[in-house]
Scaffold this motif. Structure first.
Motif, PDB file in Angstrom:
ATOM      1  N   ARG A 487      67.019  13.797 100.418  1.00 50.31           N
ATOM      2  CA  ARG A 487      67.384  13.883  98.993  1.00 50.31           C
ATOM      3  C   ARG A 487      66.827  12.709  98.206  1.00 50.31           C
ATOM      4  O   ARG A 487      66.471  12.839  97.029  1.00 50.31           O
ATOM      5  CB  ARG A 487      68.909  13.934  98.841  1.00 50.31           C
ATOM      6  N   GLU A 488      66.738  11.534  98.864  1.00 45.82           N
ATOM      7  CA  GLU A 488      66.246  10.337  98.173  1.00 45.82           C
ATOM      8  C   GLU A 488      64.725  10.313  98.070  1.00 45.82           C
ATOM      9  O   GLU A 488      64.164   9.615  97.214  1.00 45.82           O
ATOM     10  CB  GLU A 488      66.711   9.081  98.931  1.00 45.82           C
ATOM     11  N   LEU A 489      64.035  11.046  98.942  1.00 46.33           N
ATOM     12  CA  LEU A 489      62.578  10.966  99.012  1.00 46.33           C
ATOM     13  C   LEU A 489      61.888  11.261  97.686  1.00 46.33           C
ATOM     14  O   LEU A 489      60.970  10.515  97.308  1.00 46.33           O
ATOM     15  CB  LEU A 489      62.054  11.893 100.110  1.00 46.33           C
ATOM     16  N   PRO A 490      62.266  12.324  96.935  1.00 45.89           N
ATOM     17  CA  PRO A 490      61.547  12.578  95.676  1.00 45.89           C
ATOM     18  C   PRO A 490      61.586  11.394  94.712  1.00 45.89           C
ATOM     19  O   PRO A 490      60.569  11.074  94.077  1.00 45.89           O
ATOM     20  CB  PRO A 490      62.288  13.795  95.101  1.00 45.89           C
ATOM     21  N   ASP A 491      62.740  10.699  94.626  1.00 44.42           N
ATOM     22  CA  ASP A 491      62.828   9.552  93.720  1.00 44.42           C
ATOM     23  C   ASP A 491      61.992   8.377  94.237  1.00 44.42           C
ATOM     24  O   ASP A 491      61.281   7.717  93.457  1.00 44.42           O
ATOM     25  CB  ASP A 491      64.286   9.117  93.560  1.00 44.42           C
ATOM     26  N   VAL A 492      62.082   8.114  95.550  1.00 40.65           N
ATOM     27  CA  VAL A 492      61.304   7.001  96.120  1.00 40.65           C
ATOM     28  C   VAL A 492      59.815   7.275  95.978  1.00 40.65           C
ATOM     29  O   VAL A 492      59.033   6.385  95.609  1.00 40.65           O
ATOM     30  CB  VAL A 492      61.689   6.795  97.604  1.00 40.65           C
ATOM     31  N   TRP A 493      59.422   8.522  96.249  1.00 40.24           N
ATOM     32  CA  TRP A 493      58.017   8.876  96.113  1.00 40.24           C
ATOM     33  C   TRP A 493      57.580   8.834  94.651  1.00 40.24           C
ATOM     34  O   TRP A 493      56.464   8.398  94.340  1.00 40.24           O
ATOM     35  CB  TRP A 493      57.752  10.252  96.713  1.00 40.24           C
ATOM     36  N   GLY A 494      58.472   9.239  93.755  1.00 33.60           N
ATOM     37  CA  GLY A 494      58.134   9.201  92.336  1.00 33.60           C
ATOM     38  C   GLY A 494      57.798   7.799  91.859  1.00 33.60           C
ATOM     39  O   GLY A 494      56.887   7.598  91.054  1.00 33.60           O
ATOM     40  N   GLN A 495      58.540   6.799  92.364  1.00 33.19           N
ATOM     41  CA  GLN A 495      58.239   5.418  91.992  1.00 33.19           C
ATOM     42  C   GLN A 495      56.950   4.929  92.664  1.00 33.19           C
ATOM     43  O   GLN A 495      56.161   4.202  92.071  1.00 33.19           O
ATOM     44  CB  GLN A 495      59.401   4.518  92.400  1.00 33.19           C
ATOM     45  N   ALA A 496      56.746   5.361  93.917  1.00 35.30           N
ATOM     46  CA  ALA A 496      55.565   4.900  94.668  1.00 35.30           C
ATOM     47  C   ALA A 496      54.274   5.497  94.142  1.00 35.30           C
ATOM     48  O   ALA A 496      53.206   4.909  94.323  1.00 35.30           O
ATOM     49  CB  ALA A 496      55.729   5.237  96.148  1.00 35.30           C
ATOM     50  N   CYS A 497      54.342   6.682  93.516  1.00 35.10           N
ATOM     51  CA  CYS A 497      53.115   7.314  93.020  1.00 35.10           C
ATOM     52  C   CYS A 497      52.896   7.071  91.533  1.00 35.10           C
ATOM     53  O   CYS A 497      52.152   7.808  90.885  1.00 35.10           O
ATOM     54  CB  CYS A 497      53.118   8.812  93.336  1.00 35.10           C
ATOM     55  N   ASP A 498      53.518   6.026  90.996  1.00 35.89           N
ATOM     56  CA  ASP A 498      53.272   5.633  89.608  1.00 35.89           C
ATOM     57  C   ASP A 498      51.767   5.416  89.421  1.00 35.89           C
ATOM     58  O   ASP A 498      51.148   4.613  90.138  1.00 35.89           O
ATOM     59  CB  ASP A 498      54.028   4.334  89.326  1.00 35.89           C
ATOM     60  N   PRO A 499      51.136   6.103  88.464  1.00 36.53           N
ATOM     61  CA  PRO A 499      49.678   5.968  88.278  1.00 36.53           C
ATOM     62  C   PRO A 499      49.212   4.534  88.070  1.00 36.53           C
ATOM     63  O   PRO A 499      48.091   4.186  88.439  1.00 36.53           O
ATOM     64  CB  PRO A 499      49.414   6.824  87.034  1.00 36.53           C
ATOM     65  N   ALA A 500      50.089   3.692  87.506  1.00 38.04           N
ATOM     66  CA  ALA A 500      49.688   2.300  87.254  1.00 38.04           C
ATOM     67  C   ALA A 500      49.375   1.569  88.563  1.00 38.04           C
ATOM     68  O   ALA A 500      48.504   0.706  88.614  1.00 38.04           O
ATOM     69  CB  ALA A 500      50.799   1.570  86.502  1.00 38.04           C
ATOM     70  N   LEU A 501      50.075   1.935  89.632  1.00 36.88           N
ATOM     71  CA  LEU A 501      49.837   1.292  90.917  1.00 36.88           C
ATOM     72  C   LEU A 501      48.468   1.620  91.471  1.00 36.88           C
ATOM     73  O   LEU A 501      47.887   0.834  92.232  1.00 36.88           O
ATOM     74  CB  LEU A 501      50.907   1.709  91.919  1.00 36.88           C
TER      75      LEU A 501
END
Length: 507
Positions: A487-501
């Protein structure tokens, strides 16, 4: 097994002949030193062993056979940090003890250990005591003569070695007092290093990075050299069963394997792929014991957290028996891998690759241009795997997909970390983001493995006529933890795939 002690010391030398004539100042009143007790003088005779090309000396290790004094015998000194070494001792004998030879095998390989330097010392010893007469440190003043072939050198050295449990700040106070009396911290890290320098036989310098500075090839090879060095350095720690040593050795294996794959436009895969497979073999052999230890600790921790009413039957005893049976041969298997010819052949092959790297045209590109492409390609690979896993329904197929995503996250993280020296903060931020994904997926995989083990434990208990209730409770808890992670994965992945990174590393 050989005896080991942690040695925390500081070596000093006189700065002028006048200071040498005055000798060592009285340390009474320095920090907690209330008195100085003279212990007399002892004569020491030490022969230092190394390979003809001084592989041990090049890495700051010393292996000696010493007679005289209270600790006559064989001593291997392994660097821990500046001024701190682990001394591993073995009884006096004519040949290098097997236990010590094993600890230097990753450096020595198949080369012979032979006498290199003889040091004859007259040592005056004093004990530095506190107000209650407790030993704080040992003060030694050594008149040393080094002999190597026809060359010889002599000097006086002062050494202060802390007693067990003494405050390291004492060394700073002694150094301050010594400076006023004309002594400075020795430039040489050990007597052997000074002996080699003063007899004109210092170990050869380590090779520098291959390829032009600032190129992708130079950076990748520098990273690989760091990992090779870590692999070699962790070998004696694994043999001594030191905490976290197996994990660190496996990490070095994984980082090299990842670099071979990530930077396949830099190094020829016809050469690196076979090495990657050998690194996979080594990591697997080392990991059996560590993986079982982690699994046991996880189950035991969760069992301890259960209310007493939910622990039914001889659960703890069965868990211990199960763990002992699975670990009975894993430690021996890890050590057997380190003693195998296959392992030393791998180390030799890594050395050969670094000495004559199979560079491809991409190696000549500026690192700032080539590295972002490779890092972002690994990121895209991870993104594909995460998306595929999230599209699946919970169950075994999704568990397998999340495990593949975890491996991709690890590779993307290592790729970004390798690029930090060139790309700086952007690569560091991306590596941190990839680590967060890896950690979450790693926890999920640990739960998958734990559930399989709990299912087996429950079956064993049931077959022995015991209640399987508690194993079922623990299984359900692992299911809940895995579901929470999913359940937490979509949020964690959403932060990790920030285009700025991803935009900054290639900027």
């Amino acid at each position: 097994m050989a005896d080991t002690k942690r040695e925390i010391e500081r070596k000093f030398e006189f700065t002028t002949s006048k200071a040498a004539r005055r000798g060592v100042p009285d340390l009474t009143g320095t920090d907690a030193i209330a008195s100085v007790a003279d212990q007399g003088t002892v004569d020491l005779d030490a022969v230092y062993y190394d390979t003809p090309d001084q592989r041990l000396a090049a890495d700051g290790l010393t292996l000696r056979r010493r007679t005289g004094g209270a600790d006559a015998g064989w001593h291997l000194k392994l660097p821990v940090s500046p001024g701190v070494r682990d001394e591993v001792g073995a009884p006096l004998g004519d040949t290098v003890p097997r236990a010590l030879a094993a600890l230097v095998r990753s450096r020595v390989r198949d080369a012979a250990l032979e006498p290199q330097v003889r040091l004859v010392s007259s040592r005056r010893v004093s004990h530095l005591l506190d107000a209650e007469g407790i030993l704080l440190a040992e003060l030694s003043t050594d008149a040393v003569r080094a002999e190597r072939d026809e060359a010889a050198a002599s000097w006086t050295e002062v050494e202060v070695e802390l007693a067990d449990g003494a405050d390291p700040a004492l060394l700073d106070a002694v150094e301050k007092r010594f400076r006023k009396a004309g002594l400075k911290v020795s430039d040489a890290p050990s007597k052997l290093a000074r002996a080699l320098a003063e007899t004109g036989t210092e170990p050869p310098a380590r090779p520098g990075p291959a390829g032009a500075e600032g190129t992708a090839g130079a950076l990748v090879l520098s990273y690989l050299r760091e990992q090779r060095d870590a692999l070699v350095a962790q070998d004696p720690a694994v043999r001594r069963n030191l905490p976290d040593s197996v994990h660190q050795m496996r990490v070095a294996c994984r980082r090299m394997r990842s670099a071979f794959k990530t930077y396949r436009k830099v190094l020829d895969r016809d050469v690196t792929d076979p090495l990657g497979e050998e690194l996979r073999w080594l990591a697997a052999e080392l990991g059996l014991d560590r993986d079982q230890e982690v699994l046991y600790d996880r189950i035991q921790t969760h069992l301890t957290e259960l209310p007493r009413a939910l622990v039914v039957g001889p659960v703890r005893g069965r868990l211990r028996t199960w763990n002992n049976s699975r670990r009975s041969g894993t430690r021996r298997r890890a050590l057997a891998a380190l003693d195998a010819k296959r392992y030393t052949a791998l180390l030799d092959a890594l050395d050969a690759l670094l000495a004559e790297p199979p560079l491809l045209p991409g190696a000549a590109e500026p690192a700032a241009r080539r590295l972002p492409k490779a890092v972002l390609k690994d990121y895209e690979r991870l993104a594909t795997r995460v998306a595929a896993a999230l599209d699946l329904h919970p169950g075994e197929e999704r568990d397998l997909a999340l495990h593949e995503a975890r491996k991709a996250a690890k590779r993307a993280r290592y790729a970004a970390e390798a690029a930090v020296p060139e790309l700086g903060k952007p690569a560091k931020q991306l590596a941190k983001a990839m680590k967060s994904v890896q950690s979450l997926l790693g926890e999920h995989q640990d739960s998958v493995v734990a559930r399989e083990a709990l299912r087996g434990l429950g079956a064993q208990a049931s077959g022995a006529g015991e209640s399987a209730f508690t194993w079922g409770v623990l299984y359900a808890r692992e299911e809940a933890l895995a579901a929470q992670g999913e359940r937490e994965l979509p949020d964690v992945w959403g932060q990790a795939c920030d285009p700025a990174l991803r935009a900054e590393p290639g900027a």
